[in-house]
Enzyme design. Structure first.
Site, PDB file in Angstrom:
ATOM      1  N   GLY A  12      46.483  57.931  -9.350  1.00 12.51           N
ATOM      2  CA  GLY A  12      46.374  58.799  -8.172  1.00 12.51           C
ATOM      3  C   GLY A  12      45.235  58.358  -7.260  1.00 12.51           C
ATOM      4  O   GLY A  12      44.445  57.478  -7.608  1.00 12.51           O
ATOM      5  N   LEU A  14      42.403  59.768  -6.285  1.00 15.79           N
ATOM      6  CA  LEU A  14      41.005  59.944  -6.704  1.00 15.79           C
ATOM      7  C   LEU A  14      40.536  58.749  -7.549  1.00 15.79           C
ATOM      8  O   LEU A  14      39.407  58.284  -7.431  1.00 15.79           O
ATOM      9  CB  LEU A  14      40.864  61.234  -7.523  1.00 15.79           C
ATOM     10  CG  LEU A  14      39.426  61.590  -7.840  1.00 15.79           C
ATOM     11  CD1 LEU A  14      38.717  62.152  -6.611  1.00 15.79           C
ATOM     12  CD2 LEU A  14      39.326  62.586  -8.983  1.00 15.79           C
ATOM     13  N   ASP A  78      53.347  60.599 -21.638  1.00  8.00           N
ATOM     14  CA  ASP A  78      54.122  61.725 -21.129  1.00  8.00           C
ATOM     15  C   ASP A  78      53.313  62.985 -21.437  1.00  8.00           C
ATOM     16  O   ASP A  78      53.153  63.343 -22.609  1.00  8.00           O
ATOM     17  CB  ASP A  78      55.487  61.742 -21.843  1.00  8.00           C
ATOM     18  CG  ASP A  78      56.288  62.984 -21.486  1.00  8.00           C
ATOM     19  OD1 ASP A  78      55.816  63.777 -20.632  1.00  8.00           O
ATOM     20  OD2 ASP A  78      57.374  63.169 -22.079  1.00  8.00           O
ATOM     21  N   LYS A 171      25.873  64.779  -4.779  1.00 10.19           N
ATOM     22  CA  LYS A 171      25.290  64.070  -3.619  1.00 10.19           C
ATOM     23  C   LYS A 171      23.764  64.113  -3.717  1.00 10.19           C
ATOM     24  O   LYS A 171      23.184  65.144  -4.071  1.00 10.19           O
ATOM     25  CB  LYS A 171      25.762  64.710  -2.310  1.00 10.19           C
ATOM     26  CG  LYS A 171      27.241  64.428  -2.010  1.00 10.19           C
ATOM     27  CD  LYS A 171      27.619  65.026  -0.665  1.00 10.19           C
ATOM     28  CE  LYS A 171      29.118  64.960  -0.419  1.00 10.19           C
ATOM     29  NZ  LYS A 171      29.575  63.783   0.283  1.00 10.19           N
ATOM     30  N   ASP A 224      39.394  75.157   0.672  1.00  8.51           N
ATOM     31  CA  ASP A 224      39.140  73.738   0.399  1.00  8.51           C
ATOM     32  C   ASP A 224      37.644  73.424   0.478  1.00  8.51           C
ATOM     33  O   ASP A 224      37.128  72.645  -0.318  1.00  8.51           O
ATOM     34  CB  ASP A 224      39.902  72.888   1.428  1.00  8.51           C
ATOM     35  CG  ASP A 224      39.803  71.396   1.148  1.00  8.51           C
ATOM     36  OD1 ASP A 224      39.995  71.002  -0.014  1.00  8.51           O
ATOM     37  OD2 ASP A 224      39.523  70.624   2.097  1.00  8.51           O
ATOM     38  N   HIS A 229      32.236  73.621  -1.742  1.00  2.00           N
ATOM     39  CA  HIS A 229      31.055  72.872  -1.308  1.00  2.00           C
ATOM     40  C   HIS A 229      30.041  73.714  -0.521  1.00  2.00           C
ATOM     41  O   HIS A 229      28.843  73.649  -0.770  1.00  2.00           O
ATOM     42  CB  HIS A 229      31.483  71.680  -0.449  1.00  2.00           C
ATOM     43  CG  HIS A 229      32.576  70.849  -1.063  1.00  2.00           C
ATOM     44  ND1 HIS A 229      32.645  70.604  -2.409  1.00  2.00           N
ATOM     45  CD2 HIS A 229      33.643  70.202  -0.521  1.00  2.00           C
ATOM     46  CE1 HIS A 229      33.696  69.843  -2.670  1.00  2.00           C
ATOM     47  NE2 HIS A 229      34.323  69.590  -1.537  1.00  2.00           N
ATOM     48  N   LYS A 314      38.171  70.171  10.194  1.00  3.42           N
ATOM     49  CA  LYS A 314      38.708  68.809  10.294  1.00  3.42           C
ATOM     50  C   LYS A 314      39.010  68.498  11.755  1.00  3.42           C
ATOM     51  O   LYS A 314      39.156  69.406  12.567  1.00  3.42           O
ATOM     52  CB  LYS A 314      39.985  68.693   9.459  1.00  3.42           C
ATOM     53  CG  LYS A 314      39.704  68.783   7.952  1.00  3.42           C
ATOM     54  CD  LYS A 314      40.860  68.225   7.146  1.00  3.42           C
ATOM     55  CE  LYS A 314      40.652  68.416   5.645  1.00  3.42           C
ATOM     56  NZ  LYS A 314      39.687  67.479   5.059  1.00  3.42           N
TER      57      LYS A 314
HETATM   58  C1  BG6 Z   1      37.080  67.577  -0.590  1.00  5.71           C
HETATM   59  C2  BG6 Z   1      38.095  68.271   0.255  1.00  5.71           C
HETATM   60  O1  BG6 Z   1      36.705  68.384  -1.670  1.00  5.71           O
HETATM   61  O2  BG6 Z   1      35.941  67.278   0.202  1.00  5.71           O
HETATM   62  C3  BG6 Z   1      38.472  67.407   1.440  1.00  5.71           C
HETATM   63  O3  BG6 Z   1      39.251  68.553  -0.523  1.00  5.71           O
HETATM   64  C4  BG6 Z   1      37.246  66.996   2.217  1.00  5.71           C
HETATM   65  O4  BG6 Z   1      39.404  68.066   2.287  1.00  5.71           O
HETATM   66  C5  BG6 Z   1      36.196  66.403   1.293  1.00  5.71           C
HETATM   67  O5  BG6 Z   1      37.648  66.025   3.170  1.00  5.71           O
HETATM   68  C6  BG6 Z   1      34.891  66.183   2.027  1.00  5.71           C
HETATM   69  O6  BG6 Z   1      34.011  65.506   1.179  1.00  5.71           O
HETATM   70  P1  BG6 Z   1      32.935  64.504   1.757  1.00  5.71           P
HETATM   71  O7  BG6 Z   1      32.178  64.028   0.564  1.00  5.71           O
HETATM   72  O8  BG6 Z   1      33.676  63.405   2.464  1.00  5.71           O
HETATM   73  O9  BG6 Z   1      32.091  65.311   2.717  1.00  5.71           O
END
Ligand code: BG6
Length: 454
Positions: A12, A14, A78, A171, A224, A229, A314
């Protein structure tokens, strides 16, 4: 102990964007032993060389592929077949791996089935703290679904074995919040409503939803970004000094701060960028928000009257994440100096793309006059590093492999943040459509929101 990481969802996004580059760095820096193994688990019937070829195409970073391959095994799997979990467990046993992290880089709907297989096969057995399981966000889609997932997990694992990732916690500058706050008496003593007027926590992105419409359209910016965050940043900024700096004490202090937060639903502003509905797998009439402005207060005497502004979206004009602490404009200089300052004092914690701390304060203008002017102390964190500062995932993976839980979220943090978001979501808000960032600024101005930081 021989360490291994088992990654579900290893074909995937990630894996290619974050996990392979982070693991490669960890290997290059020799932060793991030579016998460390990555078991990449997926359902694609391919060989390890084909897996590497696909990865070479998708991973943008420079990777030492030969070295990486020497630490890698590709396992055809699986997830619905419990025998596959048993076979993997036996293989790990036979090869002498006794410190195992199982990483679920998969959508949350697959959490329960994989967690069950992992537990039934004893790949991770309850209460063995050399075995742990890791989940990517989102942890649920609301409080109820998060509780459902968690209930199932607690049947199989101890809370101390569950690592929930919020990559912002990895971070550099988010880790730095505690140091700036508690290693500097000048900030520690003025961290309250007497000195602070307001706080802005923002994370703007220039990119749109890209190919993630399928996930994003059901989730939106509130869930999201704000639930995870932004609220994590708020918790670290608002929490009291923890009893000690242990993982649990920090989490206790964060949860207390989150429980004290109250959003004002009348001040919620939602937006959607024009063109969002044309993205792949996004509903033609989607009402999903891609921009959020929210305002909260803190039910704590220390923070009385201090608004906390949250901004995320965004397709804005830049990518920037920052925490901006505004100090009162107070000026006790009597009549000798002008009463007004050209700009209020502020502390800016720059999270990305620049990493650093800037303190803007006031000084006398050079020369014969008595005017006050703005000065700034600007510390650049990533400029000081000998090489680029570590990526969030590099730090998170190292902590995971070393059983360090501070940078991972505990269940009550997740529960409290979902409660806050569910409450906000429950109120109907108009959705503003924007073409440009200026459109958003205009709406905010119209609604009386101070846009200086934005
Ligand atoms: C992710 C979100 O958790 O964080 C995304 O699902 C977002 O939509 C991203 O773009 C932003 O992370 P960063 O580290 O690029 O600020």
């Amino acid at each position: 102990m021989k360490k291994a990481i088992v990654i579900f969802g290893s074909t995937g996004n990630l894996m290619y964007k974050k996990l392979i580059p982070a693991l490669d760095k960890i290997i290059q820096k020799r932060l793991v032993d030579e016998d460390f193994r990555i078991f990449a688990v997926a359902r694609k019937q391919i060989t390890i060389d084909e897996f590497i070829d696909i990865a070479k195409d998708k991973v943008k970073d420079h990777i030492d592929w030969a070295k990486f391959k020497s630490h890698l095994e590709y396992i055809l799997f699986d997830i619905k077949n419990v025998e596959d979990y048993r076979t993997l467990k036996n293989k790990l046993n036979k090869d002498g791996y006794d410190d195992i992290s199982v990483y679920l880089a998969v959508p949350p709907k697959l959490f329960p089935v994989i967690a069950k297989g992992v537990s039934q096969s004893k790949l991770v057995e309850k209460n063995n703290h050399h075995k742990r399981i890791v989940f990517e966000k989102p942890f649920g889609e609301d409080l109820e679904s998060a509780k459902d997932i968690n209930r199932e997990l607690w049947k199989c694992f101890d809370e101390n074995q569950i690592y929930r990732i919020d990559h912002y916690l990895g971070k550099e500058m988010i880790q730095n919040i505690l140091v700036v706050r508690f290693a500097n008496i000048i900030f520690e003593n003025s961290w309250n409503h007497q000195a602070i007027r307001s706080i802005t926590i923002l994370s703007k992105e220039s990119e749109g939803v890209m190919s993630r419409g399928n996930y994003y359209d059901k989730i939106g910016a509130l869930k999201d970004m704000l639930q995870s965050h932004l609220l994590q940043m708020a918790a670290l900024i608002l929490m009291d000094k923890p009893q000690d700096f242990s993982s649990e004490a920090i989490k206790d202090a964060k949860v207390k701060a989150l429980k004290n937060l109250a959003f004002d639903e009348k001040k919620l502003i939602l937006g959607q960028y024009n063109g969002y509905r044309d993205a792949e797998k996004v509903d033609d009439n989607s009402q999903t928000e891609t921009f959020v402005y929210a305002e909260a207060s803190v039910k704590d005497q220390a923070w009385e009257g201090v608004p906390i502004h949250f901004v995320t979206g965004k397709k804005l004009e830049e990518k920037r994440s920052e925490i901006i602490v505004h100090f009162h404009e107070k000026n006790d200089l009597g009549d000798y100096f002008p009463k007004t300052k050209p700009q209020e004092d502020k502390l800016i914690i720059k999270v990305s793309p620049n990493e650093g701390v800037e303190f803007q304060f006031s000084v006398k203008e050079p020369g014969l006059g008595n005017n006050i002017q703005k000065a700034s102390l600007d510390y650049c964190h990533n400029c000081k590093a000998m090489e680029n500062t570590p990526e969030a995932y590099e730090r998170l993976l190292i902590d995971l492999l070393n059983n360090q839980r501070t940078l991972f979220t505990r269940w009550d943090e997740i529960e409290t943040t979902w409660k806050l978001i569910d409450e906000l979501k429950g109120h109907h808000s108009k959705l503003y459509h924007y073409d440009s960032y200026q459109d958003i600024i205009n709406v905010l101005k119209e609604k009386g929101v101070l846009v200086n930081d934005l």
